[in-house]
Write a protein that holds these residues in place. Structure first.
Motif, PDB file in Angstrom:
ATOM      1  N   LEU A  67       0.849  -1.193   0.000  1.00 34.11           N
ATOM      2  CA  LEU A  67       0.000   0.000   0.000  1.00 34.11           C
ATOM      3  C   LEU A  67       0.886   1.245   0.000  1.00 34.11           C
ATOM      4  N   PRO A  68       1.047   1.919  -1.158  1.00 33.61           N
ATOM      5  CA  PRO A  68       2.008   3.019  -1.279  1.00 33.61           C
ATOM      6  C   PRO A  68       1.463   4.356  -0.784  1.00 33.61           C
ATOM      7  N   LEU A  69       1.000   4.409   0.453  1.00 35.81           N
ATOM      8  CA  LEU A  69       0.431   5.654   0.991  1.00 35.81           C
ATOM      9  C   LEU A  69       1.289   6.229   2.116  1.00 35.81           C
ATOM     10  N   GLY A  70       2.517   5.823   2.218  1.00 35.20           N
ATOM     11  CA  GLY A  70       3.377   6.343   3.269  1.00 35.20           C
ATOM     12  C   GLY A  70       4.534   5.411   3.517  1.00 35.20           C
ATOM     13  N   GLY A  71       5.079   5.481   4.703  1.00 31.00           N
ATOM     14  CA  GLY A  71       6.206   4.641   5.069  1.00 31.00           C
ATOM     15  C   GLY A  71       6.609   4.940   6.502  1.00 31.00           C
ATOM     16  N   TYR A  72       7.613   4.233   6.977  1.00 27.05           N
ATOM     17  CA  TYR A  72       8.038   4.451   8.358  1.00 27.05           C
ATOM     18  C   TYR A  72       9.411   3.857   8.586  1.00 27.05           C
ATOM     19  N   VAL A  73      10.092   4.381   9.612  1.00 24.31           N
ATOM     20  CA  VAL A  73      11.305   3.786  10.143  1.00 24.31           C
ATOM     21  C   VAL A  73      10.996   3.374  11.572  1.00 24.31           C
ATOM     22  N   ARG A  74      11.229   2.132  11.905  1.00 21.59           N
ATOM     23  CA  ARG A  74      11.038   1.675  13.284  1.00 21.59           C
ATOM     24  C   ARG A  74      12.414   1.530  13.920  1.00 21.59           C
ATOM     25  N   PHE A  75      12.704   2.441  14.857  1.00 28.32           N
ATOM     26  CA  PHE A  75      13.972   2.393  15.564  1.00 28.32           C
ATOM     27  C   PHE A  75      13.889   1.414  16.739  1.00 28.32           C
ATOM     28  N   VAL A  76      15.027   0.986  17.210  1.00 26.72           N
ATOM     29  CA  VAL A  76      15.088   0.156  18.414  1.00 26.72           C
ATOM     30  C   VAL A  76      14.537   0.977  19.587  1.00 26.72           C
ATOM     31  N   GLY A  77      13.540   0.430  20.292  1.00 25.20           N
ATOM     32  CA  GLY A  77      12.958   1.132  21.435  1.00 25.20           C
ATOM     33  C   GLY A  77      12.063   2.289  21.054  1.00 25.20           C
ATOM     34  N   ASP A  78      11.642   2.357  19.782  1.00 25.14           N
ATOM     35  CA  ASP A  78      10.767   3.443  19.324  1.00 25.14           C
ATOM     36  C   ASP A  78       9.328   2.990  19.457  1.00 25.14           C
ATOM     37  N   GLU A  79       8.618   3.535  20.467  1.00 20.49           N
ATOM     38  CA  GLU A  79       7.228   3.168  20.689  1.00 20.49           C
ATOM     39  C   GLU A  79       6.309   4.196  20.064  1.00 20.49           C
ATOM     40  N   HIS A  81       4.349   6.211  21.509  1.00 20.91           N
ATOM     41  CA  HIS A  81       4.099   7.380  22.334  1.00 20.91           C
ATOM     42  C   HIS A  81       5.407   8.090  22.648  1.00 20.91           C
ATOM     43  N   ALA A  82       5.402   9.399  22.549  1.00 22.94           N
ATOM     44  CA  ALA A  82       6.599  10.177  22.818  1.00 22.94           C
ATOM     45  C   ALA A  82       7.065   9.941  24.241  1.00 22.94           C
ATOM     46  N   GLY A  83       8.344   9.638  24.371  1.00 29.93           N
ATOM     47  CA  GLY A  83       8.927   9.505  25.689  1.00 29.93           C
ATOM     48  C   GLY A  83       8.674   8.174  26.361  1.00 29.93           C
ATOM     49  N   GLU A  84       7.910   7.254  25.760  1.00 33.37           N
ATOM     50  CA  GLU A  84       7.631   5.962  26.391  1.00 33.37           C
ATOM     51  C   GLU A  84       8.648   4.938  25.907  1.00 33.37           C
ATOM     52  N   SER A  85       9.261   4.236  26.796  1.00 28.50           N
ATOM     53  CA  SER A  85      10.216   3.207  26.425  1.00 28.50           C
ATOM     54  C   SER A  85       9.699   1.857  26.895  1.00 28.50           C
ATOM     55  N   ASP A  86      10.225   0.789  26.301  1.00 29.13           N
ATOM     56  CA  ASP A  86       9.814  -0.536  26.732  1.00 29.13           C
ATOM     57  C   ASP A  86      10.988  -1.210  27.433  1.00 29.13           C
ATOM     58  N   ALA A  87      10.695  -2.069  28.390  1.00 31.76           N
ATOM     59  CA  ALA A  87      11.704  -2.625  29.278  1.00 31.76           C
ATOM     60  C   ALA A  87      12.868  -3.290  28.561  1.00 31.76           C
ATOM     61  N   PRO A  88      12.648  -4.113  27.513  1.00 29.04           N
ATOM     62  CA  PRO A  88      13.769  -4.795  26.880  1.00 29.04           C
ATOM     63  C   PRO A  88      14.830  -3.867  26.313  1.00 29.04           C
ATOM     64  N   HIS A  89      14.460  -2.605  25.997  1.00 35.36           N
ATOM     65  CA  HIS A  89      15.402  -1.701  25.350  1.00 35.36           C
ATOM     66  C   HIS A  89      15.901  -0.597  26.283  1.00 35.36           C
ATOM     67  N   GLU A  90      15.476  -0.601  27.537  1.00 35.78           N
ATOM     68  CA  GLU A  90      15.823   0.501  28.418  1.00 35.78           C
ATOM     69  C   GLU A  90      17.327   0.676  28.557  1.00 35.78           C
ATOM     70  N   THR A  91      18.087  -0.434  28.568  1.00 37.43           N
ATOM     71  CA  THR A  91      19.532  -0.364  28.745  1.00 37.43           C
ATOM     72  C   THR A  91      20.287  -0.505  27.437  1.00 37.43           C
ATOM     73  N   ASP A  92      19.587  -0.644  26.325  1.00 30.08           N
ATOM     74  CA  ASP A  92      20.230  -0.795  25.019  1.00 30.08           C
ATOM     75  C   ASP A  92      20.753   0.565  24.567  1.00 30.08           C
ATOM     76  N   PRO A  93      22.050   0.723  24.323  1.00 30.32           N
ATOM     77  CA  PRO A  93      22.591   2.025  23.903  1.00 30.32           C
ATOM     78  C   PRO A  93      22.077   2.470  22.545  1.00 30.32           C
ATOM     79  N   ARG A  94      21.492   1.555  21.778  1.00 31.71           N
ATOM     80  CA  ARG A  94      20.948   1.915  20.467  1.00 31.71           C
ATOM     81  C   ARG A  94      19.478   2.295  20.540  1.00 31.71           C
ATOM     82  N   SER A  95      18.893   2.319  21.723  1.00 30.01           N
ATOM     83  CA  SER A  95      17.461   2.580  21.872  1.00 30.01           C
ATOM     84  C   SER A  95      17.112   4.040  21.604  1.00 30.01           C
ATOM     85  N   PHE A  96      16.095   4.244  20.805  1.00 30.53           N
ATOM     86  CA  PHE A  96      15.596   5.593  20.532  1.00 30.53           C
ATOM     87  C   PHE A  96      15.093   6.248  21.810  1.00 30.53           C
ATOM     88  N   ALA A  97      14.314   5.495  22.598  1.00 32.42           N
ATOM     89  CA  ALA A  97      13.711   6.052  23.808  1.00 32.42           C
ATOM     90  C   ALA A  97      14.748   6.415  24.853  1.00 32.42           C
TER      91      ALA A  97
END
Length: 371
Positions: A67-79, A81-97
């Motif tokens: 469906l060519p109506l957009g696109g996205y990049v999903r970063f590590v730890g990118d949820e 909601h702004a500022g919300e992080s998930d537990a598995p990525h909290e200590t990952d140095p590559r995490s967006f959050a």
């Protein structure tokens, strides 16, 4: 009204227009994210089931959705909601959050900025290879027009209209067209003297490329020439920047006029109208299509900066609040905001789709069938 291009050309042109624009937008997010050491899990052009894709050495899955109506990049730890992080990525140095708020802000801002930069690059290339845009010098004044009644003469330089600078005739047109039947101030440079004329703009009914009738303002002047000779790169760079800013200002002006009720909401178009305009641009040749890409890129960048939750502008708003408060907005508040933003976008998509189908005469033909 332009002849409608064939359906196959509309589809191909739409994909060829949206694909590169979305890619550049998401590439802006991706590039700045990688600059700050954020890992990317997925880079997708289009939504839905994957048509094709590959995984690079860093583990990023690059794919194309059906469906060519957009696109996205999903970063590590990118949820979502702004500022919300998930537990598995909290200590990952590559995490967006886990990145500082200013870095997250710049990563999100980079997408719209990339679209503005793309438009600027297109204009630079156009001005150096084809020619610079029209000047703001009047070449002719139509008899009986608003300009003639106000005393505007050939050779006058239109400096500003309604307080808005008009360095090119594109700016003159975009400022006038959204002000039918209004009295505006027109600042003129005649020789070395400056003068301001009150001008009551005329109005006329027009058909947009999709066939929808609308009122537009008419000043009644024509430029001296169509396109100037190609200019050097040194001159083209600032000129393209000014042109990009002017087109962005015209978008803002159009929104203001829409809110004021001077422009009918029926003129709002969605994916169907964009596809048709893209098809018409492609039918007119490569130069027209590339110029259309620049305009669409500016629109895409601007729309994404609107402070609507779920768009980039909504995320930027939450990051700004987080920077001031020194802590993220509560997850519950963000959840409700993003739901509201999604509902708003769905409603807007439905409304513009109804408009688009109406411009194709669908509702009129359906009414005749029912009747």
């Amino acid at each position: 009204m332009l002849a409608q291009p064939p359906a196959w050309l509309i589809i191909v042109a739409f994909v060829c227009a949206m694909g590169p624009l979305v890619f550049i937008h998401e590439l802006g997010h991706y590039a700045v994210g990688r600059l700050f050491g954020v890992g990317a899990e997925t880079f997708s052009i289009g939504f839905g089931r994957e048509i094709t894709g590959w995984t690079d050495r860093t583990g990023t899955r690059w794919k194309v959705g059906w469906l060519p109506l957009g696109g996205y990049v999903r970063f590590v730890g990118d949820e979502s909601h702004a500022g919300e992080s998930d537990a598995p990525h909290e200590t990952d140095p590559r995490s967006f959050a886990g990145k500082p708020v200013w870095q997250r802000f710049l990563i999100v801002l980079a997408g719209p900025v990339a679209n503005f930069l793309l438009a600027w690059v297109i204009f630079v290339a156009f001005f150096t290879l084809v020619g610079a845009p029209l000047t703001n010098v009047v070449g002719a004044v139509e008899k009986g027009s608003a300009a003639a009644a106000a005393g505007i003469q050939p050779g006058d330089q239109i400096v500003a209209i309604a307080g808005r600078p008009t360095p090119t005739f594109s700016d003159v047109f975009s400022t006038v067209v959204v002000r039918p039947d209004e009295t505006v101030s027109v600042k003129i440079k005649r020789g070395d003297a400056l003068a301001v004329f009150p001008v009551h703009l005329r109005k006329e009914m027009m058909d947009d490329p999709a066939g929808t009738k609308f009122e537009r303002g008419i000043l009644g002047v024509r430029p001296t020439t169509g396109v100037s000779e190609p200019v050097g790169i040194v001159e083209a760079v600032p000129l393209a920047a000014s042109f990009t800013i002017g087109m962005t200002r015209s978008i803002v002006d159009g929104i203001v006029q829409l809110v004021r009720g001077r422009i009918s909401p029926k003129q709002l178009g969605g994916p169907i109208k964009i596809a048709r305009v893209a098809g018409e641009g492609a039918a007119q040749g490569p130069l027209a299509f590339v110029s259309l890409l620049a305009l669409l890129s500016i629109n895409l960048g601007f729309i994404n900066l609107l402070p609507v939750p779920i768009l980039d502008g909504g995320h930027l708003f939450f990051y700004a609040v987080e920077a001031v408060r020194r802590r993220p907005v509560s997850v519950q508040a963000q959840e409700w905001a993003f739901r509201g933003g999604l509902a708003l976008l769905v409603a807007l998509l439905f409304f513009t789709t109804v408009n688009d189908l109406g411009s194709f005469g669908v509702w009129e033909r359906l009414g005749r069938l029912i009747g």
